[in-house]
Design a protein around this motif. Structure first.
Motif, PDB file in Angstrom:
ATOM      1  N   UNK A  40      21.581  44.732  45.374  1.00 31.22           N
ATOM      2  CA  UNK A  40      22.145  46.058  45.640  1.00 31.22           C
ATOM      3  C   UNK A  40      23.527  45.946  46.272  1.00 31.22           C
ATOM      4  N   UNK A  41      23.677  45.018  47.222  1.00 31.20           N
ATOM      5  CA  UNK A  41      24.974  44.831  47.884  1.00 31.20           C
ATOM      6  C   UNK A  41      26.052  44.444  46.882  1.00 31.20           C
ATOM      7  N   UNK A  42      25.723  43.505  46.014  1.00 30.15           N
ATOM      8  CA  UNK A  42      26.691  43.044  45.004  1.00 30.15           C
ATOM      9  C   UNK A  42      27.051  44.193  44.061  1.00 30.15           C
ATOM     10  N   UNK A  43      26.062  44.971  43.687  1.00 27.75           N
ATOM     11  CA  UNK A  43      26.311  46.124  42.799  1.00 27.75           C
ATOM     12  C   UNK A  43      27.228  47.146  43.471  1.00 27.75           C
ATOM     13  N   UNK A  44      27.001  47.411  44.751  1.00 25.92           N
ATOM     14  CA  UNK A  44      27.843  48.353  45.494  1.00 25.92           C
ATOM     15  C   UNK A  44      29.279  47.848  45.573  1.00 25.92           C
ATOM     16  N   UNK A  45      29.448  46.567  45.887  1.00 25.71           N
ATOM     17  CA  UNK A  45      30.800  45.989  45.941  1.00 25.71           C
ATOM     18  C   UNK A  45      31.476  46.098  44.577  1.00 25.71           C
ATOM     19  N   UNK A  46      30.734  45.786  43.534  1.00 23.47           N
ATOM     20  CA  UNK A  46      31.263  45.865  42.179  1.00 23.47           C
ATOM     21  C   UNK A  46      31.717  47.290  41.855  1.00 23.47           C
ATOM     22  N   UNK A  47      30.849  48.263  42.120  1.00 20.42           N
ATOM     23  CA  UNK A  47      31.162  49.662  41.803  1.00 20.42           C
ATOM     24  C   UNK A  47      32.381  50.166  42.576  1.00 20.42           C
ATOM     25  N   UNK A  48      32.451  49.842  43.860  1.00 18.13           N
ATOM     26  CA  UNK A  48      33.587  50.288  44.676  1.00 18.13           C
ATOM     27  C   UNK A  48      34.887  49.670  44.170  1.00 18.13           C
ATOM     28  N   UNK A  49      34.880  48.374  43.942  1.00 24.55           N
ATOM     29  CA  UNK A  49      36.093  47.716  43.472  1.00 24.55           C
ATOM     30  C   UNK A  49      36.492  48.183  42.077  1.00 24.55           C
ATOM     31  N   UNK A  50      35.527  48.469  41.244  1.00 21.76           N
ATOM     32  CA  UNK A  50      35.828  49.016  39.918  1.00 21.76           C
ATOM     33  C   UNK A  50      36.478  50.388  40.047  1.00 21.76           C
ATOM     34  N   UNK A  51      35.921  51.236  40.902  1.00 20.66           N
ATOM     35  CA  UNK A  51      36.449  52.587  41.099  1.00 20.66           C
ATOM     36  C   UNK A  51      37.886  52.561  41.621  1.00 20.66           C
ATOM     37  N   UNK A  52      38.204  51.562  42.437  1.00 20.81           N
ATOM     38  CA  UNK A  52      39.538  51.458  43.038  1.00 20.81           C
ATOM     39  C   UNK A  52      40.490  50.575  42.224  1.00 20.81           C
ATOM     40  N   UNK A  53      40.074  50.199  41.027  1.00 21.64           N
ATOM     41  CA  UNK A  53      40.876  49.352  40.128  1.00 21.64           C
ATOM     42  C   UNK A  53      41.210  48.003  40.760  1.00 21.64           C
ATOM     43  N   UNK A  54      40.253  47.448  41.494  1.00 23.16           N
ATOM     44  CA  UNK A  54      40.423  46.152  42.145  1.00 23.16           C
ATOM     45  C   UNK A  54      39.429  45.129  41.603  1.00 23.16           C
ATOM     46  N   UNK A  55      38.860  45.407  40.471  1.00 28.93           N
ATOM     47  CA  UNK A  55      37.808  44.562  39.926  1.00 28.93           C
ATOM     48  C   UNK A  55      38.294  43.154  39.588  1.00 28.93           C
ATOM     49  N   UNK A  56      39.510  43.012  39.096  1.00 23.41           N
ATOM     50  CA  UNK A  56      40.038  41.678  38.784  1.00 23.41           C
ATOM     51  C   UNK A  56      40.090  40.812  40.036  1.00 23.41           C
ATOM     52  N   UNK A  57      40.594  41.357  41.128  1.00 24.57           N
ATOM     53  CA  UNK A  57      40.665  40.597  42.383  1.00 24.57           C
ATOM     54  C   UNK A  57      39.273  40.280  42.906  1.00 24.57           C
TER      55      UNK A  57
END
Length: 66
Positions: A40-57
């Motif tokens: 769940x933690x990893x999924x939350x981090x993934x979703x937040x970073x995706x939403x903020x366009x920081x997924x590559x980093x």
């Protein structure tokens, strides 16, 4: 950054920025009947970073480097 997720409506998750991405730092209001797992933690981090366009980093952080 404070976030609330549908699966855990009574818990406030606090994320902190490291370099160019966000990671889960702490949480408050945890419901003992709905405890998040590591997945769940990893999924939350993934979703937040995706939403903020920081997924590559997020994907390039040192945890994934061999």
């Amino acid at each position: 950054m404070k976030c609330i997720f549908d699966e855990f409506p009574h818990t406030v998750f606090i994320f902190r920025k490291v370099k160019d991405y966000y990671f889960l730092f702490s949480m408050s209001g945890l419901d003992k009947h709905a405890v998040p797992t590591k997945k769940d933690y990893v999924r939350m981090e993934y979703l937040l970073n995706k939403e903020l366009c920081l997924l590559d980093a997020y994907r390039q952080r040192s945890v994934f480097k061999c």
